[in-house]
Structures are given as C-alpha cells and as structure tokens.
Scaffold this motif. Structure first.
Motif, PDB file in Angstrom:
ATOM      1  N   ARG A   1      36.732  -2.523  -5.268  1.00 38.46           N
ATOM      2  CA  ARG A   1      35.287  -2.287  -5.273  1.00 38.46           C
ATOM      3  C   ARG A   1      34.577  -3.290  -6.183  1.00 38.46           C
ATOM      4  O   ARG A   1      33.422  -3.597  -5.980  1.00 38.46           O
ATOM      5  CB  ARG A   1      35.000  -0.890  -5.817  1.00 38.46           C
ATOM      6  N   TYR A   2      35.293  -3.698  -7.229  1.00 40.29           N
ATOM      7  CA  TYR A   2      34.642  -4.496  -8.269  1.00 40.29           C
ATOM      8  C   TYR A   2      35.101  -5.949  -8.255  1.00 40.29           C
ATOM      9  O   TYR A   2      34.499  -6.790  -8.885  1.00 40.29           O
ATOM     10  CB  TYR A   2      34.903  -3.868  -9.647  1.00 40.29           C
ATOM     11  N   HIS A   3      36.204  -6.224  -7.582  1.00 35.60           N
ATOM     12  CA  HIS A   3      36.723  -7.592  -7.577  1.00 35.60           C
ATOM     13  C   HIS A   3      36.926  -8.058  -6.154  1.00 35.60           C
ATOM     14  O   HIS A   3      37.384  -7.292  -5.319  1.00 35.60           O
ATOM     15  CB  HIS A   3      38.060  -7.660  -8.323  1.00 35.60           C
ATOM     16  N   THR A   4      36.612  -9.272  -5.883  1.00 36.21           N
ATOM     17  CA  THR A   4      36.831  -9.815  -4.550  1.00 36.21           C
ATOM     18  C   THR A   4      38.143 -10.591  -4.561  1.00 36.21           C
ATOM     19  O   THR A   4      38.828 -10.673  -5.570  1.00 36.21           O
ATOM     20  CB  THR A   4      35.682 -10.768  -4.155  1.00 36.21           C
TER      21      THR A   4
ATOM     22  N   GLU B   1      36.352  -0.087   1.611  1.00 35.09           N
ATOM     23  CA  GLU B   1      35.947  -0.543   0.286  1.00 35.09           C
ATOM     24  C   GLU B   1      37.132  -0.683  -0.653  1.00 35.09           C
ATOM     25  O   GLU B   1      37.141  -1.519  -1.537  1.00 35.09           O
ATOM     26  CB  GLU B   1      34.962   0.492  -0.277  1.00 35.09           C
TER      27      GLU B   1
ATOM     28  N   GLY C   1      40.066  -0.954  -7.654  1.00 36.56           N
ATOM     29  CA  GLY C   1      39.541  -2.176  -8.267  1.00 36.56           C
ATOM     30  C   GLY C   1      38.909  -3.121  -7.245  1.00 36.56           C
ATOM     31  O   GLY C   1      38.074  -3.958  -7.581  1.00 36.56           O
TER      32      GLY C   1
ATOM     33  N   LYS D   1      41.033   0.847 -14.258  1.00 36.87           N
ATOM     34  CA  LYS D   1      40.957   0.711 -12.810  1.00 36.87           C
ATOM     35  C   LYS D   1      41.783  -0.490 -12.363  1.00 36.87           C
ATOM     36  O   LYS D   1      41.384  -1.634 -12.552  1.00 36.87           O
ATOM     37  CB  LYS D   1      39.502   0.568 -12.368  1.00 36.87           C
TER      38      LYS D   1
END
Lengths: 426, 426
Positions: free
Chosen positions: A366-369, A393, A364, A265
C-alpha cells in the motif's frame, strides 16, 4: 448486574482444532493447557471452543455415503454435529476432573442461532446470557464449534468449512474477548508453505487484511470466513500449535491483528500458492462488448466463480479471453461456454488444468511501489512464463505452469525474505 | 384439525435396537423393512425410534474413562446422546434415498421432556405436535431413542438402561399407536433361555404382567421399565428379530399384550434365571421384632435392595435370617450388617455368592393352583435343594446352588412345557 461486571473483565477464547483433540491423550493435553492458562491468569475468563476429533468428520461422511446416494443437507448436519458433541463432553469431563468448573454447551444451549442454509449456515446471533452466568461464576464454558440452531425451524445446522473457527471468533466478538487463541497443529502462519520452501519462516504477526488475502490465496491455517469475521469485529487472533509448548514469538504463535496495531508493516508478508484452479481459454471471439458481456453473464447465471481474467486483442475485431475457475466448477463452466460458442462467435474453447497461482501478499505494498516489477524480474530471471496476472492493493497473483510452481515460490520467497534480510543486516 | 384426523388413523411405532443398526448394511436393511411396511400398509402412519449403533455406547464410555476418573453425569449424557444422533441421521438419509419423506428428530425437536436425573432420567411429557404434522403429511419421523431434554435446564438427559424402548413405548402411548414393534436380534420372548435349554420355544404371546415378571426375573429381551410403561399405558408390543424376515407366529415375533387380550392364558409362560444375587445369612439372631426391624432399617437407610427373605426359628428366642441382595450391593450390605452385629445380637454373618434364582412365571397361576407343589416335586426328584422361596400371584422363584441352575431350569421347563404339550397331544 453480573454480566455487566463480566464484560469489563478480561476474557479469552481458546479454540482447539480437530488434531488438537484427536484422541483422549490429546484431550487431556488440551485440558492441561487450559488449567495452565487459568493458573497463570486467575482473573481472566476462559471460553473454550472445540472441533470434532480429527478423523471423525470423515468417518461420519463415509457412513452417510453408504446410506444414501445424496444425503439430505439437513440430515448431514444432524450427523456431523455429533462430532463436536463428543469432544465438548470429553473435554468438559477432563476439566472437571482437574477441579475446574467446566460445562459443555451445544449450539442450542449456547444459543448460537443461524439461518437455514444447512451445511453452510451463517450465524445470525448469539444470546450469551447462559455463558456469561457461568463465566461470572468463574466457570469455563466448553462450546461445540461448527454447529448452530436454525432460528425458524429449531433444526441443527452446521457452519461449513472453518466453522469451528467462526464459532470461536463470533463468541470472542460477542463476549468482547481480548484475544481468540486458535490452537492447531502448526506453529502459526508462515511466510510460505514450508513443504515447498525450506526457508519458510514463522511470522510473528500479520494484519487481518493480509491474513484474509493469504487464506484465500492458499495459506491453509485459517479459513477466509473466520478471518473476515475477525477483521469485521476487530478480534485479535493468535494462531499457535497445541504441541509446541507455550506461546513464544518466533517459535510458536502468530498474532493476527488490525492493521493499526501492527508493530511493523512488512513490504511482503507471505508467498502463497494454489493448485485448485483451471484456466479456460476462449480464442478468436468477436471483440465487442456485447459478446464479452454475454460470456460473463452465462457464467454468472450458473454461479460459476471466476477468479482471474485476461484478454488479448488480435487485430481490430478479434479477442482471446482467458479466465480461471475453481477446479470443481471447471467442467460445468466449459460446457456452458461451449454451448455459447455461436453467440460468442468464438473459434475454439480450451481448458488447461496444469496451472498454479502464486501470490505475493503484503500490507506494505500500500505504501511502497516496485513490488510488481521485482516479481516480474525475478520470474523472468528464473525463466518462468507468466500466463496471467491479478493484483489488489496488498497482493500480486500470477498464474504459471504447474511445473514451475515450486520454483516460482522459492525465487519469490528468496527475493522478498532472504534478500530483504540480507539488505537489513548488510 | 390435522392432528385430530391423525389420531383416528392407524399408526405403528417401529423401534430398532443397536444390533439392528450396527453398521451401514444393517441400517440399509432396516430402511428396507420400513419401506416394506409402508408398501403393505400405505394408510398407516409410521414412527421410527432408533438406538445408537451397537458398540458405540461402549466406545464412548471408554473414551470418557480415559478423560476423567468419575465423569459428571451431565457430560456423560451429552456424550452418549451423540450415538442416537448418528443413527437417526443415517436412517433418515437411507429412507429419503428410498423415496420416503423421512426426517430425523432429536429429543429437543421431538420435545421429549424429562426430569433432571442425568443418566437415568424419567420422561415427563412429549409435545407431539411436530411429529403429528409430519405424520399428517405422510412423513416418517425418525426419533432418537434414549435421550430427553431436561424441562428446567434445557440440558440433554438420557433415560438409562432400556431407554430407547422407553422412548418407543412412550411415543406409542402419546400417539395412540395400534402397536409398538421392538426389533431386536432375537426372534422374541422364549419360554426359557435357549442357551441353557435346547427345548426353549418362542412364545407367540405373553401378557404385560408376565413379561414384567420375566424381565425382572432374568429374561433380557426387554427391560422392566419399558414393559411397565407399556402395561401402564396399555401399549401392545411385538418383540421380533430384524434378521429373520417378516413377523411370523412361531418363527419370528412375540406379542406382549394386556391380559384381557390374551387368546389363551397359559399356566406357565416361562422359566427364567438370574445369577446376579448374593445371599447373606445372619445366624443366631435374637428372635424379637425389634432386632428384625433394626436389620431391615439399616439396610433401607443405605438403599440396599432386598429381594428374597427367609427366616428359620431355632428354639424360642433365636432366629436365622437369610436375605438376597444384588451382587453389586453385596459388599456394602455385608459391611452394614456386620457393623450391627452387636445390636442384632447375632452369632455370625456369612455371604454366599454361588447361588442362582430360578423362576416360573405364568398368568395362569392366578386361576390354577398346584404349580408350587409341582415345582417342589420336580426339584426334589432331581435332588436339588431349595434354599429360599418367593412367590407372587403369577410367579414362583426359588433360590438354588448355582451349580444346579441349568438342571433346575431344564427339569422345570420339561415339566411345564414338554409334559404339558404331551398331555394336550395325548
């Protein structure tokens, strides 16, 4: 039963776009590609879907314009569907000439039913029995894309933009194909527009969700409707070029798959841009919820599609509202808002067309800021003003002055691709 | 019931050929002609039938040749039917643009059913309910000529040469039209080919029977199959030019009607010619019925179409037989006969291609004798040798050397037209 046997057999859908069948040499090339696939995968069923020969739709549309000021949608569908009719017949002949048991199918024969929304119809069902019989017999159905038959009237309909892709994806879904190949004139999905950024790279894979965002944000290789269809029915797609030889990771072909099937991802998958929106600014509006509600109500009543919205409060009771609309609706939107100026108690309504929307898409996120802050930092460093922002998102869109479009795409692409790779390598 | 009401209303079928709809300007012209008819005859139903735009069939056939060495007839039908699809859509649009309630119909919508003989299908039935509903509503169905739907398979078929005329005549028969207008690029049926004889005159009327003979003997304006259909169902036809203004006796238009409706039965209606036959001579054959039977048997087995036959006895037991066959079958016919030379006990088989068949047609021959003797006398006076003769109740055909074709047509036309008129006037 034959069709039961078939469903358990591997099957692919191969869809060839207008440029892929643009002339007889190309149709012969497409026939060769299909023969090659059959030779390499003798036990795999093949369903072919084709578009009209490139240029044909324009030719027919121009004829229509000379015959009527506003051609009736029903007749436009009859006219345009003739384009795919020509290509299926020619390709079926070319395949038969190579010893394959091919057979052309128009919408009535393939039983592709739609509603009655001429020029923009939706598929309501496909009775695939005829196709399955031919497939069970090792034959190759060559199906006309883009067209359907209205359930109620029996009239010819067309599916609108991206219609042939939709036909292909719908057939892949109904026939449980293992993959739907979308043959086109580019190698696949790129990290950004290669014409704007020479570092653009071919993506080996993207998720349906990312593709959907990228398509709606400016990547032109696939139309949102067909991606949505593929996502909904979990149809894996491969987008590849008819003219670059076989599928070859990194050189030809992008897999578009469900998120759970993604090998890796990526934080950012692509940087896209669109130039077809206009920004309308309503300044000095009365800052109450009733005025705001009224503004969006009058636009909704006229089916104006609003993309981005921003508001800026001035003091306690005034607000400047900006919104973007598609270019083709901008004149009407402007008129509607100007007619409501008194109710809105606004000072002025202005329109700006020289804007560009640049978007950064990646599952990605979604999982990383931190993607948003990097976007702002990079643009600030380049001295590019951000007019509006919109996020979901998996994407961040920013509106900039059109003259900065190319620069914004370049610096963002560099930030998320070249720099990322440098980090990985270093 | 609506359809019952309709059947008692006057109705016309207007068929426009490929040159009449050859480009968008001409399609607009055709739309104007239809509007004019509607304005002049507000209470008369109109059904329109159109061919593909001129040149389109050739373009499509050429594409097919580049895609396959021997394109499958089923696919050729899918391909060619697209031509009429384009013209019905464009004409329907053009009519709608002029305020008429027009609607295009392809074969499946018009429910024109045929057998499964692809590229040369026969109409088996027309379910005209849909057309009748539109007609009852004062609407104008614009029906694609030339195409049908196979009853058994649901596949697209085409009707072969003269197919659009057949569609028009069949619709006129089923809908009990008072007349079927065949709009084309010539003013009607001429007494002879105007390119061969400057005195050729436009015939105001001919009978179906005469037209049938003339069509099969070389007059190209109508195909025999559609004339046969018109005769069988007693459909009055008017052949006229799209480009010469309204129907006007002597200037534009020929009525083709049943014999009983003929105002005046001319002795001779036309002088036609054909150049597409070859003459095969079998000399010195054994003069017994068995050999003759064998000759025609072997040719029939191979579907060779024999037109004229002559035999000349030499002594008691030898005979020279001559026969004519279509050019495209002549090579095969020659081969077949040469392979049978021993059984036939013939001396030699020779072929001659530089021949021409000149025919004199007229329903008046049924009632008057002496036409044959005048034909022979006129040709003898011109020094033209007659190679073979063939007659029916309403025609005399003679075979001459091709170099005499034009002269034979001229002298015969002069004999039966200029002289006749001179007699009447004098």
């Amino acid at each position: 039963m034959r069709s039961d046997v078939l469903v358990t057999c591997p099957l692919v859908v191969m869809k060839f776009g207008g440029t892929s069948v643009g002339d007889v040499d190309r149709i012969n090339r497409v026939a060769d590609i299909i023969v090659e696939h059959r030779v390499r995968n003798p036990n795999e069923g093949i369903v072919v879907v084709v578009s009209a020969m490139a240029g044909e739709t324009n030719r027919l549309t121009s004829l229509a314009k000379h015959c009527a000021n506003s051609p009736a949608p029903r007749e436009m569908d009859v006219l345009l569907a003739s384009g795919e009719q020509v290509s299926v017949a020619l390709l079926a002949m070319a395949l038969q000439d190579r010893g394959l048991k091919a057979r052309s199918y128009l919408a009535p024969q393939a039983r592709i039913s739609t509603n009655d929304r001429h020029t923009n119809a939706q598929i309501e069902g496909i009775e695939s029995q005829a196709l399955k019989s031919l497939l069970a017999d090792n034959g190759i159905p060559v199906v006309a894309g883009f067209q359907g038959i209205c359930v109620d009237s029996g009239d010819i309909t067309t599916l609108g933009r991206g219609g042939s892709d939709i036909t292909a994806v719908a057939l892949a879904a109904v026939l449980h194909a293992r993959v739907c190949f979308i043959y086109t004139d580019v190698a696949g999905v790129f990290s950004t527009d290669p014409r704007l950024c020479k570092d653009a790279r071919l993506l080996p894979q993207v998720s349906h969700e990312e593709m959907l965002e990228m398509a709606s944000l400016g990547a032109k290789v696939l139309h949102t409707r067909s991606v949505y269809f593929a996502m909904r029915y979990k149809v894996p797609l491969v987008v590849l070029s008819t003219f670059l030889g076989a599928l070859q990771p990194g050189r030809n072909g992008t897999f578009v798959v469900s998120e759970e099937e993604l090998m890796e991802k990526a934080l950012v998958t692509g940087v896209t841009h669109r130039l077809d929106e206009a920004q309308i600014a309503v300044s000095g509006m009365k800052a109450d919820i009733k005025s705001l509600a009224h503004l969006f109500e009058v636009l909704a009543e006229e089916d104006i599609y609003i993309d981005m919205i921003s508001q800026e409060f001035i003091g306690d009771d005034e607000v400047n509202v900006s919104l973007t609309v598609p270019d083709e609706q901008s004149e009407r939107a402007l008129e509607i808002i100007r007619n409501s100026v008194e109710t809105l108690r606004a000072n002025a309504v202005t329109i700006q067309r020289d804007i560009a929307k640049v978007s950064v898409v990646g599952i990605g996120m979604r999982y990383h800021t931190g993607v948003a802050s990097r976007v702002f930092k990079v643009l600030a460093r380049a001295g590019i003003d951000i007019k509006m922002v919109n996020t979901s998102e998996i994407k961040i869109s920013i509106m900039v002055a059109r003259k900065y479009c190319k620069m914004a795409v370049s610096v963002l692409h560099e930030e998320f691709f070249t720099v990322e790779v440098a980090k990985q390598v270093g």
